[in-house]
Enzyme design. Structure first.
Site, mmCIF file in Angstrom:
data_model
loop_
_atom_site.group_PDB
_atom_site.id
_atom_site.type_symbol
_atom_site.label_atom_id
_atom_site.label_comp_id
_atom_site.label_asym_id
_atom_site.label_seq_id
_atom_site.Cartn_x
_atom_site.Cartn_y
_atom_site.Cartn_z
ATOM 1 N N ASP A 40 78.238 28.951 8.888
ATOM 2 C CA ASP A 40 77.160 29.705 8.252
ATOM 3 C C ASP A 40 75.858 28.900 8.315
ATOM 4 O O ASP A 40 75.814 27.753 7.854
ATOM 5 C CB ASP A 40 77.529 29.971 6.783
ATOM 6 C CG ASP A 40 76.820 31.176 6.204
ATOM 7 O OD1 ASP A 40 75.643 31.376 6.520
ATOM 8 O OD2 ASP A 40 77.459 31.912 5.428
ATOM 9 N N ASP A 41 74.826 29.493 8.899
ATOM 10 C CA ASP A 41 73.497 28.863 8.947
ATOM 11 C C ASP A 41 73.496 27.542 9.713
ATOM 12 O O ASP A 41 72.694 26.650 9.424
ATOM 13 C CB ASP A 41 72.953 28.625 7.541
ATOM 14 C CG ASP A 41 72.558 29.912 6.829
ATOM 15 O OD1 ASP A 41 72.686 30.984 7.440
ATOM 16 O OD2 ASP A 41 72.127 29.847 5.665
ATOM 17 N N CYS A 78 73.316 36.997 8.778
ATOM 18 C CA CYS A 78 74.733 36.822 8.502
ATOM 19 C C CYS A 78 75.575 38.086 8.646
ATOM 20 O O CYS A 78 76.368 38.228 9.559
ATOM 21 C CB CYS A 78 74.883 36.263 7.089
ATOM 22 S SG CYS A 78 76.482 36.525 6.350
ATOM 23 N N ARG A 82 78.368 39.166 11.535
ATOM 24 C CA ARG A 82 79.792 39.234 11.216
ATOM 25 C C ARG A 82 80.362 40.620 11.498
ATOM 26 O O ARG A 82 81.519 40.765 11.890
ATOM 27 C CB ARG A 82 80.009 38.806 9.765
ATOM 28 C CG ARG A 82 79.740 37.320 9.549
ATOM 29 C CD ARG A 82 79.590 36.922 8.088
ATOM 30 N NE ARG A 82 79.057 35.575 7.987
ATOM 31 C CZ ARG A 82 79.784 34.479 7.736
ATOM 32 N NH1 ARG A 82 81.083 34.599 7.516
ATOM 33 N NH2 ARG A 82 79.223 33.289 7.695
ATOM 34 N N LYS A 136 84.116 33.484 3.392
ATOM 35 C CA LYS A 136 83.030 34.430 3.162
ATOM 36 C C LYS A 136 83.273 35.748 3.900
ATOM 37 O O LYS A 136 83.582 35.772 5.076
ATOM 38 C CB LYS A 136 81.710 33.802 3.629
ATOM 39 C CG LYS A 136 80.515 34.735 3.592
ATOM 40 C CD LYS A 136 79.243 33.985 3.931
ATOM 41 C CE LYS A 136 78.054 34.901 4.106
ATOM 42 N NZ LYS A 136 76.803 34.162 4.340
ATOM 43 N N HIS A 138 81.149 39.225 2.905
ATOM 44 C CA HIS A 138 79.783 39.774 2.914
ATOM 45 C C HIS A 138 79.642 40.988 3.816
ATOM 46 O O HIS A 138 78.607 41.196 4.451
ATOM 47 C CB HIS A 138 78.772 38.693 3.313
ATOM 48 C CG HIS A 138 77.423 38.933 2.699
ATOM 49 N ND1 HIS A 138 76.268 38.361 3.180
ATOM 50 C CD2 HIS A 138 77.036 39.706 1.639
ATOM 51 C CE1 HIS A 138 75.233 38.747 2.458
ATOM 52 N NE2 HIS A 138 75.680 39.568 1.508
ATOM 53 N N HIS A 231 75.722 27.241 4.495
ATOM 54 C CA HIS A 231 74.775 28.001 3.695
ATOM 55 C C HIS A 231 74.512 27.245 2.399
ATOM 56 O O HIS A 231 75.337 26.476 1.927
ATOM 57 C CB HIS A 231 75.374 29.377 3.389
ATOM 58 C CG HIS A 231 74.405 30.399 2.893
ATOM 59 N ND1 HIS A 231 73.817 30.331 1.653
ATOM 60 C CD2 HIS A 231 73.929 31.528 3.473
ATOM 61 C CE1 HIS A 231 73.020 31.370 1.489
ATOM 62 N NE2 HIS A 231 73.061 32.110 2.577
ATOM 63 N N ASP A 337 76.835 32.109 12.538
ATOM 64 C CA ASP A 337 76.435 33.505 12.393
ATOM 65 C C ASP A 337 74.952 33.754 12.656
ATOM 66 O O ASP A 337 74.535 34.894 12.825
ATOM 67 C CB ASP A 337 76.821 34.053 11.012
ATOM 68 C CG ASP A 337 76.218 33.257 9.855
ATOM 69 O OD1 ASP A 337 75.469 32.289 10.098
ATOM 70 O OD2 ASP A 337 76.508 33.604 8.693
ATOM 71 N N ASN A 338 74.149 32.715 12.657
ATOM 72 C CA ASN A 338 72.718 32.848 12.957
ATOM 73 C C ASN A 338 72.144 31.448 13.086
ATOM 74 O O ASN A 338 72.849 30.450 12.904
ATOM 75 C CB ASN A 338 71.964 33.637 11.874
ATOM 76 C CG ASN A 338 72.318 33.272 10.454
ATOM 77 O OD1 ASN A 338 72.845 34.088 9.690
ATOM 78 N ND2 ASN A 338 72.051 32.038 10.063
ATOM 79 N N LYS A 398 66.503 31.415 11.591
ATOM 80 C CA LYS A 398 67.220 32.563 11.035
ATOM 81 C C LYS A 398 66.250 33.624 10.534
ATOM 82 O O LYS A 398 65.183 33.315 10.007
ATOM 83 C CB LYS A 398 68.083 32.056 9.871
ATOM 84 C CG LYS A 398 68.772 33.110 9.022
ATOM 85 C CD LYS A 398 69.502 32.412 7.881
ATOM 86 C CE LYS A 398 70.146 33.394 6.913
ATOM 87 N NZ LYS A 398 70.837 32.705 5.812
#
Length: 772
Positions: A40-41, A78, A82, A136, A138, A231, A337-338, A398
């Site tokens: 993540d991130d 994100c 996903r 996660k 989301h 994140h 994811d980004n 991002k």
């Protein structure tokens, strides 16, 4: 089993009958396990095997045993990414143009992934796989994340047989809002006992896999392991951050140079790659004061420790697979994811809830917190200079459709299925390509229907063709991008980018693609300019026009329209809610923790809390109603048999009112009334001041001033609980006794919010889009 499905014979007695059992669904004999790991991130230039300055030995080992792709693309956010990874369809086709919290009432934007866009978990569950998700999610509509459901968009509603993780965009690593299958659970330990969410998730992943393999060792698994790291909050035990002491003192400008040099040495970027132009939003490191440099370097040390710690947990899962003999036949995919996140702003933050509430952070206060960053007391995020460095060699980050937002690591390892080792692939790959690739590796076709629902065509293209052939012509040759009004289009080595400032409304004139002067498109030739460092739009006007028109054509195919660059207005859109708006909310003890989006909103309005209690002989203590977290909130509670109310102002100050006399025994109704006494100043981070009065029945037992209150939001990790302070205690008074359960009986607690409320939509929008 229906009678007409029975293929045996039923006579008058057992001797005259022939039994029959339906054949069990089994995956193909040579089907591999599938392990998808979503970071993540994490930016393109942060992993060690992508030239980063952070040690990631386990992911690096996967890269040595497999492949790295240098042109893997995401959506820049994100949840949209996903959704692509799970369905093989574009994010607007999935109705996930942004995150569900900013959904609008259009097909590409409503936040409800259609069931005709089946997820990989749903496909593989029907093909005889065990399906597990840890971490996660989301991907559930915002209004459906409470215990009221509906549950059809929760993990178990989308093909996963087991789930352990969190539904939202982020959570505290020490006191996470955990869901096990379809119900909430408390963390199994505390930070003081050594608990950390990523470690917990890795152990649960191992347990899920082991539970099945020891019973049915031939049954393959699909495991979707999403730690939520890195994140915000950047939280990790101090020893992991301390390892990097001094490693980032050179600053982000020099870090970019070092990362690019490493990338060239590794061959992850072409030798002639230039650094993209200086980001005008990022101050030069040498212009910072010594204190700023010291603080910002420590914030990066914490992030580095967080990422290496995450890599170590991934290593535990990989070691377990090797121990049980499954690693070689497991298709392992590692992605982010980004691009790296700029949500810490120019100066970083020790608690992002200050930022969301327009409460300024001082360098002095943050320096005082510096030695504790990464621990349970702070919800910290590094400054965006490190974001820029983490996306080396690209520009931006991002949420934007430059390569800094969309280009991410992709590592693929499958020892028994891929002969190539340690090689780099340059073919264009997008997040939508993962599903068809996995299906090709397994040897199954996309289903025509899932659970009786006819399926839409998969929009991605398998990249399995590239596994053994580095020179194979790329098959995914055209891909549109759109995120929060920013746009881009890739086609045959060319990339056009149309930046757009978040929150700026768009007009027909703004969107004109018929002339270079009005369109605002930039153009990059990625065959010659890997990093998007040189805009050649003025040299190739015909190519700009071609790609702009192609973008509109792709947008029409995939539910991208209407293009929406609004900020405040988009937040204010009417959307479904978990219940009808009402003036009174009734809560009961023993229920689940209520997520922030589903809880009563009391900020900036007159309100009251009334509790019907039973007080035993000897008195009581504990929480009656708590809403918020250490980063801000309020609690009505009892200590030393005295009714108390506390308002925690964004984790900076606490204001308490205490009853003059103890609670009497027996049945008793207690009440807190909050009366506003002034106007809020939301732009300055100040909610309405007020007077709090406490009552035993009709008798007032306390009165006190609350000079300032939370202006905008309780925070991302907030929620409401009755009879206990469920996760991250709202007040320092009883933090060491969390969850501080009420020791008497609570019949009900009623919150009356018939007074008007005030909102700050600009700040609320900023809070929502950081939940990716």
């Amino acid at each position: 089993m229906a009678q007409d499905q029975f293929h045996g014979r039923i006579g008058r007695t057992y001797d005259e009958s022939e039994p029959w059992w339906p054949e069990q669904t089994r995956a193909p004999d040579d089907a591999p396990n599938v392990l998808t790991i979503v970071l993540d991130d994490v930016g393109f230039g942060q992993l060690g095997c992508y030239g980063g300055l952070i040690d990631t030995p386990n992911i690096d080992s996967l890269a040595e045993e497999g492949l790295r792709y240098n042109s893997f693309q995401t959506t820049a956010l994100c949840s949209p990414t996903r959704s692509c990874l799970m369905t093989g369809r574009n994010h607007h086709s999935n109705a996930m143009a942004g995150i569900a919290e900013i959904s609008t009432g259009f097909p590409g934007y409503n936040g409800h992934i259609p069931h005709e866009n089946g997820m990989l978990s749903e496909i593989l569950a029907e093909e005889g796989y065990s399906t597990y998700h840890t971490g996660k999610w989301h991907l559930t509509p915002a209004e459906a994340t409470s215990a009221a459901g509906p549950y059809d968009q929760w993990p178990l509603g989308r093909g996963f047989e087991r789930f352990y993780g969190f539904l939202g965009g982020d959570t505290d690593q020490y006191t996470p809002a955990l869901i096990h299958d379809n119900h909430q659970v408390d963390p199994p330990a505390t930070a003081e006992e050594g608990y950390h969410l990523t470690e917990d998730l890795a152990q649960r992943t191992i347990e899920f896999i082991g539970d099945t393999k020891q019973v049915d060792p031939d049954k393959p698994f699909f495991t979707y392991f999403c730690p939520g790291a890195c994140h915000a909050p950047h939280q990790v035990p101090a020893e992991w951050a301390d390892k990097y002491a001094g490693e980032f003192d050179m600053g982000w400008d020099e870090a970019r140079e070092q990362i690019l040099a490493h990338q060239k040495e590794l061959g992850i970027v072409p030798e002639d790659t230039d650094l993209s132009p200086r980001n005008p939003d990022v101050r030069e490191w040498d212009s910072l004061s010594e204190d700023e440099q010291r603080l910002y370097a420590r914030m990066m040390e914490v992030f580095a420790g967080f990422l290496e710690h995450t890599d170590a947990q991934i290593g535990k899962v990989l070691d377990y697979l090797e121990e049980i003999g499954e690693l070689d036949d497991t298709l392992v995919v590692v992605v982010s994811d980004n691009g790296a996140s700029a949500e810490g702003g120019p100066d970083g933050s020790i608690d992002e809830n200050h930022f969301f509430n327009n409460v300024p952070e001082s360098l002095e206060d943050n320096l005082e917190a510096m030695d504790e960053l990464g621990g349970p007391d702070y919800f910290n995020h590094y400054p965006w200079g490190w974001t820029w460095a983490g996306d080396t060699p690209f520009q931006r980050w991002k949420r934007e459709t430059y390569r800094g937002g969309t280009s991410d690591p992709l590592v693929v390892s499958w020892p028994e299925g891929i002969e190539a080792r340690g090689e780099i692939r340059e073919q264009f790959v997008h997040a939508i390509d993962l599903v068809p690739t996995v299906l090709e590796c397994i040897g199954i076709d996309p289903p025509e229907e899932i659970g009786g629902v006819t399926q839409s065509p998969i929009e991605g293209t398998s990249f399995a063709y590239s596994f053994e052939n580095a020179d194979a012509p790329e098959l995914h040759t055209t891909q549109y991008f759109e995120m929060l009004g920013t746009r881009a289009i890739y086609h045959d080595g060319w990339r056009a980018v149309h930046p757009w400032p978040l929150g700026t409304p768009m007009t027909a004139e703004d969107l004109s693609a018929t002339s270079l002067e009005d369109s605002g498109w930039e153009l990059y030739n990625l065959r010659e300019d890997f990093s998007e460092a040189h805009d050649v739009a003025s040299e190739h006007p015909e190519k700009v026009l071609e790609l702009a028109q192609l973008w509109w054509a792709e947008a029409g195919k995939h539910n991208v329209l209407p293009l929406d660059g609004r900020g405040v207005e988009r937040l204010a859109e009417e959307r479904p809610e978990p219940g009808r708006p009402r003036d009174q909310y009734v809560y009961y003890p023993g229920g689940q923790y209520i997520p922030e989006n589903a809880a009563v909103r009391v900020l900036n309005r007159d309100h009251s809390i009334t509790a019907d209690l039973s007080i035993p002989v000897g008195g009581v203590e504990g929480t009656i109603l708590s809403h918020g977290s250490k980063s801000g909130g309020y609690s009505l509670y009892v200590l030393d048999n005295h009714l108390r109310y506390v308002h925690n102002y964004v984790g900076k100050e606490e204001f308490e009112v205490v009853a003059d006399e103890p609670l009497p025994e027996g049945e008793l109704q207690v009440r807190m009334e909050f009366e506003t006494t002034g106007e809020p100043n939301l732009d300055e981070g100040l909610g309405t001041p007020g007077v709090v009065r406490l009552f035993h029945g009709d008798d007032q037992v306390a009165e006190g001033e609350i000079p300032k209150t939370i202006p905008i939001t309780m925070g991302l990790a907030a929620g409401l609980s009755c009879g206990r302070d469920a996760l991250n205690a709202t007040t320092d008074v009883y933090r060491d006794r969390t969850p501080f359960e009420f020791t008497g009986d609570i019949t009900r607690v009623t919150v009356d919010v018939s007074g008007d409320t005030v909102v700050h939509p600009e700040a609320a929008m900023e809070q929502i889009v950081t939940r990716e």
